[in-house]
Design a protein around this motif. Structure first.
Motif, short mmCIF file in Angstrom:
data_model
loop_
_atom_site.label_atom_id
_atom_site.label_comp_id
_atom_site.label_asym_id
_atom_site.label_seq_id
_atom_site.Cartn_x
_atom_site.Cartn_y
_atom_site.Cartn_z
N MET A 1 0.85 -1.18 0.00
CA MET A 1 0.00 0.00 0.00
C MET A 1 0.90 1.23 0.00
O MET A 1 1.94 1.26 0.62
N SER A 2 0.44 2.27 -0.67
CA SER A 2 1.29 3.46 -0.78
C SER A 2 1.43 4.16 0.57
O SER A 2 0.47 4.24 1.34
N GLU A 3 2.64 4.62 0.82
CA GLU A 3 2.92 5.30 2.08
C GLU A 3 2.12 6.58 2.20
O GLU A 3 1.71 6.98 3.29
N LEU A 4 1.86 7.23 1.08
CA LEU A 4 1.07 8.46 1.07
C LEU A 4 -0.34 8.20 1.59
O LEU A 4 -0.86 8.96 2.41
N ARG A 5 -0.95 7.10 1.14
CA ARG A 5 -2.31 6.77 1.59
C ARG A 5 -2.32 6.43 3.08
O ARG A 5 -3.21 6.86 3.81
N VAL A 6 -1.33 5.68 3.53
CA VAL A 6 -1.23 5.32 4.95
C VAL A 6 -1.11 6.58 5.80
O VAL A 6 -1.79 6.72 6.83
N ASN A 7 -0.27 7.53 5.36
CA ASN A 7 -0.11 8.78 6.10
C ASN A 7 -1.39 9.61 6.09
O ASN A 7 -1.73 10.23 7.10
N ARG A 8 -2.09 9.62 4.97
CA ARG A 8 -3.36 10.35 4.89
C ARG A 8 -4.40 9.77 5.85
O ARG A 8 -5.11 10.49 6.54
N ILE A 9 -4.46 8.44 5.90
CA ILE A 9 -5.39 7.78 6.81
C ILE A 9 -5.01 8.05 8.26
O ILE A 9 -5.88 8.31 9.10
N ALA A 10 -3.72 8.03 8.57
CA ALA A 10 -3.26 8.31 9.94
C ALA A 10 -3.64 9.74 10.34
O ALA A 10 -4.11 9.97 11.47
N GLU A 11 -3.46 10.70 9.45
CA GLU A 11 -3.82 12.09 9.75
C GLU A 11 -5.33 12.25 9.94
O GLU A 11 -5.78 12.97 10.83
N GLN A 12 -6.11 11.57 9.10
CA GLN A 12 -7.56 11.62 9.24
C GLN A 12 -8.00 11.00 10.56
O GLN A 12 -8.88 11.53 11.25
N MET A 13 -7.37 9.88 10.93
CA MET A 13 -7.69 9.24 12.21
C MET A 13 -7.35 10.16 13.37
O MET A 13 -8.12 10.26 14.33
N LYS A 14 -6.22 10.84 13.28
CA LYS A 14 -5.80 11.76 14.34
C LYS A 14 -6.85 12.86 14.54
O LYS A 14 -7.23 13.17 15.67
N LYS A 15 -7.32 13.41 13.44
CA LYS A 15 -8.33 14.47 13.49
C LYS A 15 -9.64 13.95 14.10
O LYS A 15 -10.22 14.58 14.99
N GLU A 16 -10.08 12.80 13.62
CA GLU A 16 -11.34 12.22 14.12
C GLU A 16 -11.23 11.80 15.58
O GLU A 16 -12.17 11.98 16.35
N LEU A 17 -10.08 11.26 15.97
CA LEU A 17 -9.89 10.84 17.37
C LEU A 17 -9.98 12.02 18.33
O LEU A 17 -10.55 11.90 19.41
N GLY A 18 -9.41 13.14 17.92
CA GLY A 18 -9.51 14.34 18.76
C GLY A 18 -10.95 14.73 18.99
O GLY A 18 -11.35 15.08 20.12
N ASP A 19 -11.76 14.63 17.95
CA ASP A 19 -13.18 14.96 18.06
C ASP A 19 -13.93 13.92 18.90
O ASP A 19 -14.72 14.26 19.78
N ILE A 20 -13.67 12.64 18.65
CA ILE A 20 -14.36 11.56 19.37
C ILE A 20 -14.03 11.60 20.86
O ILE A 20 -14.93 11.57 21.70
N ILE A 21 -12.76 11.70 21.18
CA ILE A 21 -12.36 11.69 22.61
C ILE A 21 -12.85 12.95 23.31
O ILE A 21 -13.30 12.89 24.45
N GLY A 22 -12.79 14.07 22.64
CA GLY A 22 -13.20 15.32 23.26
C GLY A 22 -14.69 15.49 23.45
O GLY A 22 -15.15 16.08 24.42
N LYS A 23 -15.50 14.95 22.51
CA LYS A 23 -16.94 15.22 22.53
C LYS A 23 -17.83 14.03 22.80
O LYS A 23 -18.90 14.17 23.36
N LYS A 24 -17.41 12.83 22.41
CA LYS A 24 -18.31 11.67 22.47
C LYS A 24 -18.16 10.82 23.73
O LYS A 24 -19.11 10.22 24.18
#
Length: 118
Positions: A1-24
């Motif tokens: 799998m391309s490293e670019l896609r893995v990094n994009r998914i990791a960044e998206q997860m980081k953003k979503e985790l901040g929202d989930i942990i902070g609000k949900k």
């Protein structure tokens, strides 16, 4: 799998985790948490989430226990928000780099004070 896609998914997860942990998540054990980094394996099967917690050692360990208890909920929320064939297994770890950086800075300032005092 391309490293670019893995990094994009990791960044998206980081953003979503901040929202989930902070609000949900309503667990009182979970203190003020900052998601500092997410490392996803190349096959997208595992995700290691690095967190920083404001507070003393007891609060840090309580927060880690609360996050471990909510791991299934967090994983399902990530699965809903990020379209992947299989949502990665998640593990939480403390990010020691901030404390390490503070320790180096403290040592350097002490050395600087010692050299100015002589």
């Amino acid at each position: 799998m391309s490293e670019l896609r893995v990094n994009r998914i990791a960044e998206q997860m980081k953003k979503e985790l901040g929202d989930i942990i902070g609000k949900k998540i309503k667990d009182p054990r979970i203190g003020f948490v900052t998601v500092t980094d997410v490392k996803v394996t190349g096959d997208l099967q595992q995700a290691k989430i690095f967190i920083s917690v404001l507070g003393d050692e007891d609060q840090k360990h309580d927060t880690l226990a609360g996050l471990a208890k909510a791991k299934g909920f967090i994983r399902s929320e990530i699965g809903k928000r990020i379209r992947l064939r299989k949502t990665p297994e998640i593990t939480f770890e403390f990010d020691e780099t901030i404390e390490y950086g503070n320790r180096i800075e403290r040592i350097l300032s002490e050395l600087n004070e010692d050299s100015n005092g002589q």
